[in-house]
Design a protein around this motif. Structure first.
Motif, short mmCIF file in Angstrom:
data_model
loop_
_atom_site.label_atom_id
_atom_site.label_comp_id
_atom_site.label_asym_id
_atom_site.label_seq_id
_atom_site.Cartn_x
_atom_site.Cartn_y
_atom_site.Cartn_z
N ARG A 223 32.30 56.02 34.53
CA ARG A 223 31.63 56.07 35.29
C ARG A 223 32.25 57.98 35.43
O ARG A 223 31.13 58.91 35.36
N ASP A 224 33.20 58.47 35.49
CA ASP A 224 33.65 59.63 35.88
C ASP A 224 32.53 60.38 34.26
O ASP A 224 32.45 61.71 34.73
N ARG A 226 29.27 59.94 33.67
CA ARG A 226 28.33 59.35 33.83
C ARG A 226 27.99 60.56 35.03
O ARG A 226 27.02 61.15 34.96
N LEU A 227 28.97 60.35 35.68
CA LEU A 227 28.61 61.31 36.98
C LEU A 227 29.44 62.91 36.78
O LEU A 227 28.49 63.85 37.75
N GLY A 228 29.66 62.58 35.91
CA GLY A 228 29.81 64.35 34.84
C GLY A 228 31.11 65.20 36.35
O GLY A 228 31.52 66.26 35.59
N ILE A 229 32.82 63.68 36.74
CA ILE A 229 32.82 63.98 36.81
C ILE A 229 33.92 64.80 35.73
O ILE A 229 34.97 65.67 36.17
N ARG A 231 33.32 66.88 33.14
CA ARG A 231 32.65 67.87 32.99
C ARG A 231 32.96 69.17 34.26
O ARG A 231 33.42 69.83 33.58
N GLN B 45 33.26 74.53 28.11
CA GLN B 45 33.22 72.98 27.70
C GLN B 45 33.20 72.88 27.18
O GLN B 45 33.24 71.44 26.18
N GLU B 76 24.89 66.91 38.10
CA GLU B 76 25.24 65.32 38.82
C GLU B 76 26.38 65.63 40.12
O GLU B 76 26.15 66.79 39.60
#
Lengths: 399, 227
Positions: A223-224, A226-229, A231, B45, B76
């Motif tokens: 989830r993290d 996928r959500l970009g958390i 990044r 990153q 996102e």
């Protein structure tokens, strides 16, 4: 750069504690299994060494053999069946016994043939009718005692036929020689002669529940990602190592809490409710140590699945299925002693096997650390291998 | 040059670019052009091979020193959906070692004060976008990098975001704004770079690049690559 791990840790813990489905999976599922299986299996485990064997003897014989057989059973197996009935053939059809021993109509002829070593025909055989669900070893014990009883009958007859001084001597000696009371002193490893259902089932299902951390852990990681958390967090003044450690540690802590809850319910609360005494005379420190290592293996496995799977659905399906397969192989659902030899060898590829062995070393065998450590070593290698695979396949984002 | 593992071509290639401090730089290009990869490189990153890269006066290798000066809003909605807006902001503020008053400031700035205690999953798309942007502003960065900040946003929220971003520009924050909407670049930015297939084409002050007609300029770049 200040340490941000506590903040990440608390954040992850907060999210995890809000996830009712994950908590249900981690606590309710193994607890239900522990409670139901401990209660359901208690007869099966006590049957291994303690309950009476339900044997009845049917006789239409014209000699003293039936009485002697009964006496022999009463003497040799007195702990098992203090009340073995001697039935008439007509009554035998109306009652159900686990084992029904049916003597032939002419038992004297059978004994005569046994003494001479001649082959028995069908009508001269003793018929043993058994419940198909009965443990094979119980049948073997009963068969052994039938043979012993008949040996005693034959020896008694032989001594009676001898009229010299040696016969008198023999008739005095032989019955005494058959009395082996006190010959063997039984002592179980660790002092637990008869494991309780809780001792058998609780460690297995605790391990099973602990490995289910794979689902919330991999779900959270994916989830993290996928959500970009992840990044986003990489742009914060956070070390990558502390980010990952802060992320995984709450699951490790939940794993330990899981153990505490399930242990308390399975080994303390359940025995109180069911009045089955549950000895807790083992090293709690060793138990905690085993749990910490087992939890490393479980979280390491979860981390690996999170890095191999691309979606939460993949991780959830693969995680659950693989844990169930590893549990079956490792002896959680089918005890290892009940497996054939080749399956017992295969069991060693499962971390559940090593975890279970280590738990049983502590709980049942009161084994010293030197015995437990090699098993924990295997679990640590498993955890390290999973973490290494996770490190190789780790992605901070889906891009 | 940046190449992802198992990729057959470079995600960024032979890229040379100067962005003036205090400017509003628009990064324009279609999906998969390399905009996000360039942003990832600037934010530390993603690694890559380069001969010279200075960001906010620091060498690219000194990323740990200039991280605190960068604000980044990914394309996102990079927020925890089960936690409230305030809890999300508080968490990210703690990582920047800043206090609650900054959280309140950002809640006011994004217009989410009245919805502060609602879970992010209960907020509208536009509100989530504003909060996503707000997280990047908690520590008042000198360089703000926005990766498609208006994706999936209704016109009203889009205008709200534009107004807020222009406020930041007026305060002297350097902005890098990635989008594939040409109108957004025209409305907001003072310089622009067009990226395609990992290479930077036309770039410079907005009036110079647009003066040549954006569409023709874009086509000419592709043609030059093929020659």
């Amino acid at each position: 750069m200040t340490s941000n791990m506590p903040a990440i840790f608390m954040q992850e813990l907060r999210i995890l504690l809000r996830d009712r489905r994950a908590l249900g999976l981690l606590l309710a599922m193994p607890l239900t299994l522990i409670i139901f299986l401990t209660l359901a299996l208690q007869d099966i485990y006590t049957a291994k060494a303690g309950r009476s064997i339900d044997v009845a003897l049917v006789s239409r014989s014209n000699c003293d053999a039936p009485d002697t057989i009964c006496r022999q059973f009463m003497t040799e197996l007195r702990h098992y069946h203090p009340d073995m009935p001697l039935l008439e053939p007509a009554d035998a059809a109306n009652v159900t016994h686990e084992i029904l021993l049916e003597l032939p109509p002419d038992m004297a002829a059978t004994l005569e043939k046994l003494r001479s070593g001649a082959a028995l025909v069908a009508d001269e055989q003793i018929r043993l009718t058994f419940d198909p669900l009965l443990d094979q070893s119980v049948r073997a014990v009963v068969e052994g005692h039938v043979a012993l009883s008949l040996q005693a009958v034959l020896i008694n007859r032989a001594t009676a036929e001898l009229e010299n001084a040696e016969a008198a001597f023999l008739s005095d000696i032989i019955p005494k020689a058959g009395n082996f009371d006190g010959l063997i002193h039984e002592q179980a490893i660790g002092g637990v002669k008869l494991p309780t259902p809780a001792q058998q089932t609780v460690p297995a299902w605790i391990l099973f529940g602990m490995f289910f951390i794979v689902i919330p852990l991999s779900g959270s990681m994916i989830r993290d990602r996928r959500l970009g958390i992840f990044r986003r967090l990489l742009v914060f003044p956070v070390f990558r190592a502390e980010l990952l450690l802060g992320k995984v540690l709450p699951f490790y802590v939940i794993n330990l809490l899981q153990f505490g809850t399930m242990f308390a319910v399975g080994m303390v609360l359940l025995p109180l409710l069911t009045h089955i005494p549950q000895p807790l005379d083992f090293s709690i420190l060793d138990l905690v140590f085993v749990t910490m290592v087992a939890s490393m293996a479980a979280t390491g496995y979860g981390l690996m699945v999170s890095c191999l799977a691309r979606t939460e659905e993949q991780a959830s399906a693969f995680g659950a299925l693989s844990v169930v397969i590893l549990a079956v192989i490792g002896g959680v659902m089918i005890p290892r002693f009940a497996m054939p030899d080749f399956m017992q060898n295969i069991a060693m590829i499962s971390p559940f096997h090593w975890g279970l062995e280590a738990y049983q070393d502590v709980i049942l065998r009161n084994a010293p650390l030197t015995v437990i450590l090699p098993k924990l070593g295997v679990l640590l290698i498993f955890a390290a291998a999973c973490t290494a695979i996770a490190a190789l396949r780790f992605r901070w984002s889906e891009a | 040059m940046v190449r992802y593992p198992r990729a057959t071509r470079n995600a960024l290639d032979r890229l040379s670019l100067v962005i003036q401090s205090g400017s509003f730089f628009g990064l324009l290009g279609p999906n998969g052009a390399g905009k996000t990869t360039l942003i990832s490189f600037l934010c530390g990153q993603t690694g890559g091979q380069y001969s010279h890269a200075r960001i906010l006066g620091f060498e690219r290798s000194e990323i740990s020193q200039y991280k605190r000066l960068i604000g980044y809003a990914p394309q996102e909605i990079a927020l925890y959906p089960t936690l409230s807006a305030r809890q999300n902001l508080t968490f990210f503020a703690r990582l920047q070692n800043i206090g609650r008053q900054e959280v309140d400031r950002v809640l006011d700035w994004t217009g989410l004060r009245t919805r502060a205690d609602d879970a992010v999953s209960q907020l509208s798309g536009g509100m989530k976008r504003r909060l996503n942007l707000g997280v990047a502003l908690l520590h008042e960065p000198r360089l703000l990098i926005l990766d498609e900040p208006t994706a999936g946003v209704d016109p009203l929220s889009r205008n709200f975001i534009f107004d807020k971003i222009l406020e930041l520009k007026d305060r002297g924050v350097t902005l890098i704004y990635s989008t594939h909407y040409f109108e957004e670049i025209r409305r907001l930015c003072d310089s622009v770079g067009v990226i395609h297939d990992g290479r930077l084409g036309a770039h410079g002050p907005l009036h110079e690049v647009l003066g040549e007609d954006m569409e023709r300029s874009f086509l000419r770049i592709v043609g030059r690559d093929e020659e």
